[in-house]
Scaffold this motif. Structure first.
Motif, PDB file in Angstrom:
ATOM      1  N   VAL A   1      -2.731   7.859   9.388  1.00  0.00           N
ATOM      2  CA  VAL A   1      -1.364   7.349   9.355  1.00  0.00           C
ATOM      3  C   VAL A   1      -0.345   8.489   9.415  1.00  0.00           C
ATOM      4  CG1 VAL A   1      -2.017   5.291   8.068  1.00  0.00           C
ATOM      5  CG2 VAL A   1      -1.307   7.320   6.824  1.00  0.00           C
TER       6      VAL A   1
ATOM      7  N   ILE B   1       4.449   5.633   3.071  1.00  0.00           N
ATOM      8  CA  ILE B   1       3.721   6.858   3.432  1.00  0.00           C
ATOM      9  C   ILE B   1       4.327   8.005   2.636  1.00  0.00           C
ATOM     10  CG2 ILE B   1       2.919   8.330   5.286  1.00  0.00           C
ATOM     11  CD1 ILE B   1       2.069   5.418   5.589  1.00  0.00           C
TER      12      ILE B   1
ATOM     13  N   LEU C   1       4.126  -1.032   3.588  1.00  0.00           N
ATOM     14  CA  LEU C   1       3.291   0.178   3.609  1.00  0.00           C
ATOM     15  C   LEU C   1       4.204   1.393   3.470  1.00  0.00           C
ATOM     16  CD1 LEU C   1       0.700   1.813   4.053  1.00  0.00           C
ATOM     17  CD2 LEU C   1       1.084   1.613   6.522  1.00  0.00           C
TER      18      LEU C   1
ATOM     19  N   HIS D   1       0.840  -1.196   0.000  1.00  0.00           N
ATOM     20  CA  HIS D   1       0.000   0.000   0.000  1.00  0.00           C
ATOM     21  C   HIS D   1       0.879   1.251   0.000  1.00  0.00           C
ATOM     22  CE1 HIS D   1      -3.077  -2.866   1.130  1.00  0.00           C
ATOM     23  NE2 HIS D   1      -4.004  -1.923   1.096  1.00  0.00           N
TER      24      HIS D   1
ATOM     25  N   GLU E   1      -6.658   7.302   6.044  1.00  0.00           N
ATOM     26  CA  GLU E   1      -6.944   6.013   6.671  1.00  0.00           C
ATOM     27  C   GLU E   1      -6.428   4.891   5.768  1.00  0.00           C
ATOM     28  OE1 GLU E   1     -11.118   3.859   7.252  1.00  0.00           O
ATOM     29  OE2 GLU E   1     -10.868   5.522   8.647  1.00  0.00           O
ATOM     30  N   CYS E   2      -5.876   3.826   6.379  1.00  0.00           N
ATOM     31  CA  CYS E   2      -5.325   2.710   5.607  1.00  0.00           C
ATOM     32  C   CYS E   2      -5.992   1.412   6.044  1.00  0.00           C
ATOM     33  CB  CYS E   2      -3.809   2.626   5.802  1.00  0.00           C
ATOM     34  SG  CYS E   2      -3.062   1.229   4.950  1.00  0.00           S
ATOM     35  N   HIS E   3      -6.470   0.637   5.063  1.00  0.00           N
ATOM     36  CA  HIS E   3      -7.049  -0.687   5.312  1.00  0.00           C
ATOM     37  C   HIS E   3      -6.181  -1.725   4.626  1.00  0.00           C
ATOM     38  CE1 HIS E   3     -11.090   0.744   6.793  1.00  0.00           C
ATOM     39  NE2 HIS E   3     -10.650   1.850   6.182  1.00  0.00           N
TER      40      HIS E   3
ATOM     41  N   VAL F   1      -0.045   5.269   0.878  1.00  0.00           N
ATOM     42  CA  VAL F   1      -1.114   6.157   1.335  1.00  0.00           C
ATOM     43  C   VAL F   1      -0.520   7.502   1.727  1.00  0.00           C
ATOM     44  CG1 VAL F   1      -2.588   4.266   2.110  1.00  0.00           C
ATOM     45  CG2 VAL F   1      -0.972   5.298   3.690  1.00  0.00           C
TER      46      VAL F   1
END
Length: 798
Positions: free
Chosen positions: A767, A794, A792, A714, A721-723, A716
């Motif tokens: 996040v 950012i 993940l 991911h 918000e991260c799922h 983001v």
């Protein structure tokens, strides 16, 4: 029992220069103690230059003149006491004081090309390292420079010195006892460098050529005494000496030139050591004879019944020789032919033209004359009448100064009395400074104007003004008065009067006007400058400054008007004050673009949409996503404050219809919504193998965990918000554990973990950069374990 003896004062380590006295002492508590001294573990009974002394309770070891043999560790023992210390004999590098004073106080002077040898003998405990430095750079041996060192001296030798060797030198002598630095100065004298060029041609005429140069950048260490100037005619080999100038004069004029001939010039600088190399000019051509340029149009000084007096100034270009006089010509207005006024050139720059016809308008022009001939004529003068003062329109009435300030004077008058139907056609206003006899025309006004304001004056400036009426028969008689500008207002440094009504940050809706008014105080009137982002304002902006305030106005704000605006006040005396404020142009956002729905993870729906066009200009724009479960049901908020264009809904019930809506928002409100037209549905049959518990009890009984859908990487934006989701199978139902960089997240309240019949999700709210890293999910049961990893990333929200 006998009391024990103890130390009142121990021995202390001593550092002493070689040749200086040294002393060790201690104090005991009983004067009956005799004591014994040891050096480096050996008992001392006698030693050259060492004296043992006892005075009461004090025991001393005295060295009259410390030498290297006296260095070591000393111990005193007596009775019950024992104490020890060391003597260190320092022997730093030293140079004879007389030699040192001579070296440092008087520069060493050498002539260019000569050899230089700087020898410095020294003393001190070896080994002594000697280093020579120039301009903080260590010197080493090369083709010209050599550094030598023995145990007792160091020498710097320069085989053939030049001006590059001038400067400050430093000799650094160092051993284990200290450092000695000696500063020396070497001056190398030589003949100067050539004068600095290029040679500038100040004048080139048929009679004279004047050249100019600059002093040499290096005078060779001795002042320049004079400059030698030579000349060579183009096409010849020999140089001719023209003369010389003193050191203070860097220009030379020669009259030994021939018309239309070309020359080269060269200049040498000379000091006590000799003459420099020459600075040579390019080719310089003596000008041929040239006639003068055109003067400015002549001015009308006065007029009478049959005469008009004119005056003029010399032309700016006088040609190649002096002006000998002027040709003056006249013509009637409206005609083409110019007629001479005199038979010979006029030497003066003023002439009274006679034998004119009354009531006729005349124009005049002049041309300068020199040895080359007559130059170009001037433009014609203003038309002027020869007029009879008896039939003039008379004088204006009641001329007076009606008002004045520090920079202007205002005149008013009444019309003259009409004589013989001689109506006034206008007025002429002239001005004369108090220190001049020449009048200057300032205004020509129409007949209906009976006032004028003379501006651009200095405070308390005195001047003379006169007004004459104009009619068809000629000008009338002038009326003159003395006037004075008012006193200057007290100087007030420019100051912006910023209060609560002046905001430092403005949010303006697009289409509305931007109007910012800022009061100030200053005297004299300041120069007001407005800038946007450090550049001039756009052409649409209007700025007005009056009555102690300045205003910026943009009638219809555009998004491009966002930025930093600055107003500057300056008074021309170096005083300046500035104020800056921010303007943000905004509007209700435009709707988001088309919505797309995807099932990336079973029993979830990922909603993505095209960004609102308002993202280009709105920094604080965010999105709200809503859903409803029937075509006419109520909308419910799924997510708010979403700063990207993606949202995953994890609680999808198979077999149920979903509609989604996305709205863009900012501080002014919400956009129109963007909605899905077709419903979103997950078929029940598609999820049955995960929802029915008996699947785990049948064929799949005691199966090890396996990932039906693995974790995916991911990326983001900070603050969103991260799922993270995956799907797991196995029997018995596996236990799910989440990790970040190998750290168990089970008890971390910042992470929200769910497991809905094998669909495992990890949710991160808001996040930050600290959430970036590798995430792993572990599924374990009695039959085994399985792992899935993803990274993940950012990124900032800029």
């Amino acid at each position: 029992s006998v009391p024990r003896c103890y130390l009142n004062k121990q021995l202390a380590t001593v550092r002493v220069l070689k040749g200086d006295p040294a002393e060790l002492s201690c104090t005991v508590s009983k004067d009956t103690v005799t004591g014994t001294w040891f050096k480096d573990g050996l008992k001392l009974t006698s030693m050259d230059g060492v004296v043992f002394e006892k005075k009461g309770l004090v025991h001393k070891l005295i060295i009259n003149k410390a030498e290297d043999i006296h260095a070591g560790k000393y111990r005193f023992e007596g009775g019950d006491v024992k104490t020890e210390a060391s003597i260190f004999v320092e022997d730093p590098p030293q140079v004879d004081k007389v030699l040192l004073k001579n070296l440092t106080s008087v520069p060493t002077v050498a002539k260019a090309g000569e050899g230089v040898k700087l020898r410095i003998p020294f003393e001190g405990r070896g080994p002594i390292r000697a280093t020579w430095l120039k301009d903080r750079m260590e010197l080493g041996d090369d083709t010209r420079i050599r550094v030598d060192k023995t145990d007792t001296c160091t020498t710097l030798s320069i085989s053939s010195c030049d001006r590059r060797d001038c400067g400050d030198y430093k000799v650094r002598l160092k051993n284990d006892s200290g450092v000695l630095e000696i500063n020396l100065k070497l001056v190398v004298i030589d003949k100067p460098q050539p004068p600095a060029g290029p040679i500038k041609i100040v004048e080139s005429s048929a009679n004279n050529i004047t050249i100019q140069w600059k002093p040499p950048k290096d005078d060779g260490g001795k002042p320049v005494q004079r400059y030698l100037v030579e000349r060579q005619q183009v096409g010849r080999n020999d140089w001719e000496t023209l003369g010389e100038t003193p050191r203070s004069c860097t220009s030379f004029t020669t009259s030994k030139v021939e018309e239309e001939m070309s020359y080269y010039f060269r200049v040498r600088a000379t000091n006590a050591e000799g003459a420099s190399d020459a600075l040579e000019s390019g080719e310089v051509k003596a000008a041929g004879k040239a006639s003068p340029g055109a003067p400015d149009p002549p001015e009308i000084i006065s007029a009478s019944r049959d005469t008009i007096t004119i005056a003029w100034k010399a032309p700016r270009k006088t040609g190649t020789s002096q002006i000998m006089g002027y040709i003056v010509q006249k013509r009637k207005k409206g005609t083409v032919t110019w007629l001479p006024v005199t038979n010979v050139p006029v030497k003066d720059k003023k002439l009274k033209v006679t034998s004119l016809k009354k009531g006729v308008q005349y124009e005049f022009r002049v041309a300068a004359v020199n040895a080359a001939g007559t130059g170009q004529p001037s433009e014609p003068s203003e038309p002027a009448f020869a007029w009879d003062p008896a039939k003039s329109p008379g004088q204006v009435q009641d001329l007076k100064v009606s008002s004045s300030d520090s920079t202007s004077v205002t005149l008013t008058w009444n019309k003259p009395e009409v004589q013989d139907g001689n109506d006034v056609k206008g007025y002429e206003v002239e001005m004369r400074p108090c220190n001049s006899l020449s009048w200057t025309k300032y205004f020509t006004l129409p007949a209906e104007s009976t006032s004028c304001r003379v501006q651009g004056l200095q405070a308390r400036e005195k001047l003379f003004l006169r007004v004459r009426p104009l009619s068809s028969s000629g000008p009338g008689e002038a009326v003159e008065l003395e006037a004075r500008a008012g006193a200057a207002a007290p100087v007030v440094s420019p100051r912006l009067l910023i209060d609560d009504t002046v905001k430092s940050f403005l949010v303006i809706k697009a289409g509305n006007p931007i109007r910012v008014k800022i009061p100030f105080e200053a005297s004299p009137e300041p120069v007001v400058t407005w800038l946007k982002d450090g550049l001039p304002l756009p052409s649409r902006a209007a700025v007005s400054t009056e009555d102690g305030s300045t205003q910026l106005l943009l009638r219809a704000a555009e998004f491009s008007d966002s930025g930093t605006y600055t107003v500057q006040l300056g008074n021309g005396l170096g005083k300046r004050e500035t104020f800056s404020f921010q303007v943000q142009i905004t509007d209700i956002p435009q709707p988001p673009g088309a919505i797309r729905l995807e099932e990336n993870v079973p029993s979830t729906v990922t909603v993505t949409w095209d960004p609102s066009a308002s993202e280009q200009w709105e920094e604080n724009l965010y999105y709200t996503i809503l859903k409803r479960e029937s075509q006419k049901g109520l909308w419910h908020v799924l997510g708010d404050l979403i700063y990207n264009n993606k949202f995953t809904f994890t609680r999808v019930v198979p077999g149920r219809d979903y509609y989604f809506r996305v709205v863009a928002k900012n501080d002014l409100g919400a956009s129109d919504p963007s909605e899905t037209v077709q419903p979103w549905r997950i078929r029940k049959t598609k999820a049955e193998f995960r929802l029915k518990a008996q699947k785990y009890r049948g064929v799949n009984q005691n199966q090890p965990p396996r990932f039906l859908v693995p974790l995916k990487p991911h990326v983001v934006v900070t603050g969103s918000e991260c799922h993270m989701s995956c799907a797991v199978g196995g029997h018995p139902p596996p236990k799910i554990t989440w990790y970040k960089d190998s750290r168990d997240l089970s008890r971390d309240p910042n992470y929200f973990c769910t497991n809905d019949f094998g669909v495992c999700s990890l949710v991160l709210l808001g996040v930050t950069k600290q959430d970036e890293g590798e995430y792993m999910v572990e599924a374990s049961n009695e039959a085994g374990r399985a792992f899935s990893k993803a990274f993940l990333a950012i990124k900032g929200n800029s």
